[in-house]
Design a protein around this motif. Structure first.
Motif, PDB file in Angstrom:
ATOM      1  N   ARG A 196      67.050 -50.870  62.142  1.00  0.00           N
ATOM      2  CA  ARG A 196      67.623 -49.848  61.282  1.00  0.00           C
ATOM      3  C   ARG A 196      66.594 -49.415  60.249  1.00  0.00           C
ATOM      4  NH1 ARG A 196      72.659 -47.864  60.074  1.00  0.00           N
ATOM      5  NH2 ARG A 196      72.876 -46.974  57.977  1.00  0.00           N
ATOM      6  N   PHE A 197      66.617 -48.143  59.921  1.00  0.00           N
ATOM      7  CA  PHE A 197      65.694 -47.636  58.912  1.00  0.00           C
ATOM      8  C   PHE A 197      65.952 -48.321  57.569  1.00  0.00           C
ATOM      9  CE2 PHE A 197      65.514 -44.035  61.877  1.00  0.00           C
ATOM     10  CZ  PHE A 197      64.149 -43.860  61.962  1.00  0.00           C
ATOM     11  N   THR A 198      64.894 -48.556  56.822  1.00  0.00           N
ATOM     12  CA  THR A 198      64.980 -49.207  55.511  1.00  0.00           C
ATOM     13  C   THR A 198      65.724 -48.330  54.515  1.00  0.00           C
ATOM     14  OG1 THR A 198      62.853 -50.279  55.955  1.00  0.00           O
ATOM     15  CG2 THR A 198      63.631 -50.260  53.668  1.00  0.00           C
ATOM     16  N   ILE A 199      66.568 -48.964  53.664  1.00  0.00           N
ATOM     17  CA  ILE A 199      67.243 -48.238  52.583  1.00  0.00           C
ATOM     18  C   ILE A 199      66.209 -48.001  51.487  1.00  0.00           C
ATOM     19  CG2 ILE A 199      69.149 -48.275  50.923  1.00  0.00           C
ATOM     20  CD1 ILE A 199      70.004 -48.165  53.843  1.00  0.00           C
ATOM     21  N   ASP A 229      70.739 -40.621  46.744  1.00  0.00           N
ATOM     22  CA  ASP A 229      72.007 -40.947  47.410  1.00  0.00           C
ATOM     23  C   ASP A 229      72.200 -42.438  47.612  1.00  0.00           C
ATOM     24  OD1 ASP A 229      69.848 -40.974  49.057  1.00  0.00           O
ATOM     25  OD2 ASP A 229      70.833 -40.062  50.786  1.00  0.00           O
ATOM     26  N   ASN A 230      71.138 -43.248  47.485  1.00  0.00           N
ATOM     27  CA  ASN A 230      71.262 -44.702  47.587  1.00  0.00           C
ATOM     28  C   ASN A 230      71.357 -45.364  46.213  1.00  0.00           C
ATOM     29  OD1 ASN A 230      71.105 -44.643  50.413  1.00  0.00           O
ATOM     30  ND2 ASN A 230      68.859 -44.679  50.359  1.00  0.00           N
ATOM     31  N   TYR A 231      70.517 -44.920  45.268  1.00  0.00           N
ATOM     32  CA  TYR A 231      70.482 -45.455  43.906  1.00  0.00           C
ATOM     33  C   TYR A 231      70.537 -44.287  42.936  1.00  0.00           C
ATOM     34  CZ  TYR A 231      68.710 -49.545  46.407  1.00  0.00           C
ATOM     35  OH  TYR A 231      68.543 -50.587  47.278  1.00  0.00           O
ATOM     36  N   PRO A 232      71.754 -43.919  42.472  1.00  0.00           N
ATOM     37  CA  PRO A 232      71.859 -42.753  41.551  1.00  0.00           C
ATOM     38  C   PRO A 232      71.043 -42.901  40.276  1.00  0.00           C
ATOM     39  CG  PRO A 232      74.022 -43.419  42.382  1.00  0.00           C
ATOM     40  CD  PRO A 232      73.061 -44.491  42.790  1.00  0.00           C
ATOM     41  N   SER A 285      65.931 -37.932  49.644  1.00  0.00           N
ATOM     42  CA  SER A 285      67.177 -38.497  50.150  1.00  0.00           C
ATOM     43  C   SER A 285      66.850 -39.474  51.265  1.00  0.00           C
ATOM     44  CB  SER A 285      68.121 -37.394  50.659  1.00  0.00           C
ATOM     45  OG  SER A 285      67.525 -36.720  51.767  1.00  0.00           O
ATOM     46  N   GLN A 286      67.892 -40.234  51.693  1.00  0.00           N
ATOM     47  CA  GLN A 286      67.697 -41.162  52.803  1.00  0.00           C
ATOM     48  C   GLN A 286      67.427 -40.403  54.104  1.00  0.00           C
ATOM     49  OE1 GLN A 286      67.505 -44.435  52.708  1.00  0.00           O
ATOM     50  NE2 GLN A 286      67.410 -44.774  54.929  1.00  0.00           N
ATOM     51  N   ASP A 287      68.088 -39.260  54.313  1.00  0.00           N
ATOM     52  CA  ASP A 287      67.866 -38.464  55.524  1.00  0.00           C
ATOM     53  C   ASP A 287      66.448 -37.918  55.583  1.00  0.00           C
ATOM     54  OD1 ASP A 287      70.431 -38.940  56.335  1.00  0.00           O
ATOM     55  OD2 ASP A 287      71.237 -37.055  55.541  1.00  0.00           O
ATOM     56  N   ALA A 288      65.917 -37.495  54.427  1.00  0.00           N
ATOM     57  CA  ALA A 288      64.546 -36.985  54.408  1.00  0.00           C
ATOM     58  C   ALA A 288      63.560 -38.078  54.798  1.00  0.00           C
ATOM     59  CB  ALA A 288      64.208 -36.421  53.027  1.00  0.00           C
TER      60      ALA A 288
END
Length: 405
Positions: A291-294, A299-302, A329-332
């Motif tokens: 899985r991709f790293t957070i 969007d993960n850490y406001p 963002s995580q998607d980017a």
């Protein structure tokens, strides 16, 4: 008919031949010309004639095919003539007549359809519009064919219609050049050869051997020198409607087929050798799906992963300054990382990815002799050629067998 066409077998052959000649498609050889040319007045055109008499000659495979194909052309033109007579003075009847006599399709122009135009059509000009102009597609139509076509159409056309044959058509015709030509199939061709092992100079003259006259092709073997080879000839009547031949190939010295070559005919009509077909199969060893790293993104850490309050806004540093996120963002991040994985040969599926660890490739080469029915040889090895599409669409291939024992 164990003795062939001798004695009572000849009477049976005549009766069977007369029975077969009862239909157009089953009639063949000399009967075709007697029926079509003498009775119906439809002679052969130049493309349908042969330089030899197929009824009694010893022919090669190419000559047999030539005779049968040209005979089929001739019979098809006769059928088209019968269709023209049945269709009468219609556009279909005119087209069938042109296909039958000129051996090509045509464009048919009815001048009354251009009556409201401001340009001249046909040889009658603006005066009459009861003219039909026929433009054959083939530019090799002879004057004899044109005259015969006009004579046939004179019996089919309505009484007040004038028929004109114009090889250029009317001004309403727009020429379109051909874009491309492709072959739709491939074929295998068997070439049988025979080697002369006797001295033909010691044989008597051909006039003494063939006392009743020498038919076409029978002197081909008499002209051979010792050790010279030529194609095996046979009479065109020595054939059946359906037959099957099997050729086997193995690595022994007594194989039925000694040599198989794979050739291709290029755009210059030259027969050249074709490369052997090779098939490559690759085996890839992959890593497990990861899985991709957070990452540190809004969007993960406001509040920023390393900010004063990571899980809630505002995003400020511990000293009160504005927090700068490394990713939008995580998607980017996943789009950027996924592009790198794919560029390196990996795969991406959803929010997971895997990388390629190693690749091993095996190559299998298929030789022309594998296109035949094979048998187990001394090494107990059996292989067959797979079904593949031709590599070039504008050419056709063939397998040629030589030195058959």
């Amino acid at each position: 008919m164990l003795c062939g066409e001798s004695g009572i077998g000849q009477i049976l052959a005549w009766s069977v031949r007369d029975w077969l000649n009862g239909g157009v498609y089953t009639a063949w050889l000399g009967f075709v010309d007697r029926l079509f040319a003498s009775i119906y007045g439809l002679p052969r055109i130049y493309e349908e004639t042969t330089k030899f008499n197929p009824s009694d000659g010893a022919l090669t495979i190419e000559e047999v095919n030539e005779a049968l194909v040209k005979e089929s052309w001739y019979k098809e033109r006769f059928v088209l003539l019968m269709k023209a007579l049945c269709s009468g003075g219609t556009v279909r009847g005119f087209r069938f007549a042109c296909q039958s006599i000129c051996f090509c399709d045509c464009d048919i122009y009815e001048t009354w359809r251009y009556k409201k135009q401001d340009f001249q059509v046909g040889r009658m000009g603006y005066t009459l519009y009861n003219e039909v102009v026929i433009c054959p597609y083939s530019k090799g139509v002879t004057e004899r064919q044109k005259e015969l076509l006009l004579r046939v159409l004179d019996r089919l056309k309505p009484a007040d219609v004038i028929v004109t044959i114009d090889m250029n058509g009317l001004e309403a015709f727009t020429h379109r050049s051909m874009r491309a030509v492709t072959a739709s199939s491939t074929y295998f061709e068997i070439q049988r050869t025979v080697m002369n092992t006797v001295d033909n100079s010691k044989l008597p003259p051909a006039s003494e051997i063939f006392t009743d006259g020498q038919a076409y092709g029978y002197d081909a073997y008499l002209r051979l020198d010792t050790g010279e080879t030529t194609e095996v000839r046979k009479a065109i009547q020595n054939r059946t409607q359906e037959y099957t031949e099997y050729y086997v190939s193995d690595k022994s010295s007594t194989a039925q087929v000694a040599d198989v070559t794979y050739t291709i005919e290029n755009a210059n009509d030259e027969v050249v050798s074709e490369e052997d077909w090779t098939e490559r199969e690759s085996t890839v060893r992959w890593s497990s799906w990861v899985r991709f790293t957070i990452v540190d993104a809004p969007d993960n850490y406001p509040g920023g992963k390393y900010g004063r309050t990571p899980m809630r806004a505002p995003a400020v540093n511990r000293d009160g300054t504005d927090y700068i996120f490394p990713y939008e963002s995580q998607d980017a991040y996943e789009r950027m990382k996924g592009a790198q994985v794919i560029a390196d040969g990996g795969e991406v599926m959803g929010h997971h990815y895997r990388v390629r660890l190693s690749v091993s490739t095996t190559t299998t080469r298929y030789t022309p002799d594998m296109s035949l029915v094979t048998v187990n040889d001394a090494s107990n090895n059996m292989q067959v050629l797979p079904e593949v599409e031709p590599k070039e669409l504008n050419a056709y291939s063939r397998v040629t067998l030589r030195n058959m024992q």
